[in-house]
Design an enzyme around this catalytic site. Structure first.
Site, PDB file in Angstrom:
ATOM      1  N   LYS A 147      55.536  50.321  54.910  1.00 39.19           N
ATOM      2  CA  LYS A 147      54.369  49.421  54.838  1.00 39.19           C
ATOM      3  C   LYS A 147      54.051  49.071  53.391  1.00 39.19           C
ATOM      4  O   LYS A 147      53.771  47.942  53.049  1.00 39.19           O
ATOM      5  CB  LYS A 147      53.140  50.091  55.454  1.00 39.19           C
ATOM      6  N   ASP A 157      57.325  49.872  62.324  1.00 40.57           N
ATOM      7  CA  ASP A 157      56.455  51.023  62.025  1.00 40.57           C
ATOM      8  C   ASP A 157      55.210  50.985  62.898  1.00 40.57           C
ATOM      9  O   ASP A 157      54.766  52.025  63.407  1.00 40.57           O
ATOM     10  CB  ASP A 157      56.056  51.034  60.541  1.00 40.57           C
ATOM     11  N   SER A 209      57.275  55.827  57.285  1.00 33.70           N
ATOM     12  CA  SER A 209      56.191  55.012  57.845  1.00 33.70           C
ATOM     13  C   SER A 209      55.301  54.475  56.715  1.00 33.70           C
ATOM     14  O   SER A 209      55.043  53.276  56.615  1.00 33.70           O
ATOM     15  CB  SER A 209      55.372  55.889  58.801  1.00 33.70           C
ATOM     16  N   ARG A 217      54.391  57.723  68.122  1.00 31.89           N
ATOM     17  CA  ARG A 217      54.339  59.087  67.566  1.00 31.89           C
ATOM     18  C   ARG A 217      52.972  59.722  67.801  1.00 31.89           C
ATOM     19  O   ARG A 217      52.870  60.928  68.044  1.00 31.89           O
ATOM     20  CB  ARG A 217      54.656  59.056  66.064  1.00 31.89           C
ATOM     21  N   HIS A 251      47.524  55.049  48.712  1.00 35.20           N
ATOM     22  CA  HIS A 251      47.592  55.392  50.133  1.00 35.20           C
ATOM     23  C   HIS A 251      47.365  56.885  50.300  1.00 35.20           C
ATOM     24  O   HIS A 251      47.928  57.686  49.567  1.00 35.20           O
ATOM     25  CB  HIS A 251      48.952  54.999  50.715  1.00 35.20           C
TER      26      HIS A 251
HETATM   27  N1  URA Z   1      50.019  57.375  57.646  1.00 37.00           N
HETATM   28  C1  URA Z   1      51.008  56.488  57.977  1.00 37.00           C
HETATM   29  O1  URA Z   1      50.953  55.318  57.611  1.00 37.00           O
HETATM   30  N2  URA Z   1      52.034  56.942  58.716  1.00 37.00           N
HETATM   31  C2  URA Z   1      52.139  58.222  59.129  1.00 37.00           C
HETATM   32  O2  URA Z   1      53.113  58.548  59.766  1.00 37.00           O
HETATM   33  C3  URA Z   1      51.113  59.134  58.792  1.00 37.00           C
HETATM   34  C4  URA Z   1      50.048  58.690  58.032  1.00 37.00           C
END
Ligand code: URA
Length: 435
Positions: A189, A163, A185, A170, A84
């Site tokens: 996930k 989220d 966040s 956000r 990620h």
């Molecule tokens: N990527 C995400 O999944 N969440 C964030 O808050 C910022 C980048």
């Protein structure tokens, strides 16, 4: 427990920690709609300024995971490894990386996001391939992983829905750049998607959410500690985002560059980052014993065509037009291509990723509000990299547009290139490894 939200907002605003039960109640209430957006936005802003301790952070991550259903991939053999990125400009690495690692036999369950703020998102890039559907149910995702050793999908309604809601809030309330909010966040996930191990690409620099090395390092360490507390192996690389990554910025344009990369013909920087992140994934997946061996395996998968055929396989399995891999001209193309000239002669000392991102946004490659539709064909292709010598008037970029926003985009691009007489200081691509 009945919570009085205004009091919790005041406490967080004044720097007092919240209890795990209170955090759990907030997340449940926000997911169900009992807590309105305005109270959640105020809470997010209070967290932005006051931060969170580890107990609050772990409670927030857990509550977001438990707001939905986790994907159970335990029946599928192999160590499942994902990557990620915290988000950047021109960051198309997920496409070649996931394909190369899966082609080497390590299962990659990859759930990605859309563009956030100025950054691009893997889902928008994939959707520029005609027919590609990122909306797959949990059952379909597990079947894809079992059959192809890979899925590239969006966050399903069941996976960490808190989220999904908070992320959108956000994005429009100036509360993205908060370490506890970004870390929880991303990790909620990732932990809900059934992985065994994770590689994090934490971006640092002008085009990243974390502009300074120190804050990026803290974000990386925070995410590694959340992963470790959940029993997962997590490694993080701090990587440079002081300039766009590679040449293309914009969805179909980035898919095209990714296909070039999987033909062994990608730009040096994107290829190098794919090798580095891939090596870490192969080590976690126990397919390589060292970074050197991992890099070599990824390089072979890019050069011998196996990464590209894995990509083609997954494009077809997810409803996309597989022919784009043989003939990228089948990707959407913009009606107009405008050349951007260098405003003076000299050496390219810097390319401002924010200005390039704004140019791409103006012509429709990104969103201003979350309801905006993205134009898949538009964006920017850089023709130079840092250190290149140019003469005044020489082309430095091409703007791809469909008749919307091109004047403003041109303005952003003309100011994006810093041209000097002296040789520029080059930053290393990999700034630090954290494991
Ligand atoms: N990527 C995400 O999944 N969440 C964030 O808050 C910022 C980048």
């Amino acid at each position: 427990m009945k919570l009085f939200i205004p009091e919790l907002i005041r406490r967080k605003r004044d720097g007092e920690p919240l209890d795990p039960e209170e955090i759990d109640g907030i997340i449940q209430g926000y997911t169900s709609g009992d807590i309105p957006d305005y109270q959640m936005a105020a809470l997010a802003m209070a967290v932005f300024f006051s931060g969170m301790n580890d107990t609050e952070l772990f409670a927030l991550t857990r509550a977001m995971i438990e707001s939905g259903q986790a994907l159970d991939l335990s029946g599928i053999p192999g160590i499942k490894v994902d990557k990620h990125s915290t988000g950047g400009v021109g960051d198309k690495i997920s496409l070649p990386l996931a394909s190369a690692v899966a082609a080497l036999g390590v299962p990659v369950p990859m759930i990605s996001g859309r563009g956030l703020g100025h950054t691009g998102g893997t889902l928008d890039k994939l959707e520029s391939i005609p027919g590609f559907s990122v909306d797959q149910s949990m059952k379909q995702a597990a079947a894809l992983l079992e059959r192809h050793g890979l899925f590239l999908i969006g966050q399903t309604g069941e996976l960490a829905p808190a989220d999904r809601k908070l992320y959108a809030l956000r994005d429009v309330t100036g509360t993205v750049e908060s370490i506890p909010l970004i870390a929880s966040s991303i990790m909620s996930k990732k932990l809900a998607e059934g992985i065994d191990a994770l590689v994090l690409d934490v971006k640092v620099g002008r085009g990243a959410f974390m502009k300074e090395r120190e804050s990026a390092r803290e974000l990386a360490r925070t995410m590694v500690s959340i992963g470790r507390a959940s029993g997962k192996a997590v490694r993080a690389l701090l990587t440079d985002m002081s300039a766009p990554l590679g040449y293309a910025v914009g969805n179909a344009l980035e898919v095209r560059e990714s296909i070039d990369l999987m033909r062994g013909e990608g730009p040096r920087v994107t290829t190098e980052l794919t090798l580095e992140l891939g090596a870490e994934m192969l080590i976690l997946g126990e397919r390589a014993g060292s970074v050197d061996e991992g890099r070599e395996l990824i390089r072979e998968a890019l050069e011998d065509g196996s990464a590209l055929s894995k990509f083609q396989e997954i494009v077809e399995a997810e409803g996309g037009e597989p022919g784009v891999c043989d003939d990228p001209d089948r990707l959407p193309t913009a009606r107009e291509q405008v050349v951007i000239p260098a405003v003076q002669g000299g050496v390219i000392a810097a390319i401002d990723p924010m200005r390039v991102a704004m140019a791409a946004l103006e012509v429709g490659a990104g969103r201003r509000v979350k309801e905006d539709a993205v134009d898949p064909a538009t964006g920017v292709v850089l023709l130079v990299e840092i250190g290149d010598e140019v003469e005044e008037g020489e082309p430095v970029a091409v703007l791809h547009h469909n008749g919307r926003g091109d004047d403003a985009a041109r303005g952003w691009l003309l100011g994006a290139f810093e041209i000097s007489k002296a040789e520029p200081k080059r930053l290393p691509l990999i700034i630090e490894r954290i494991s």
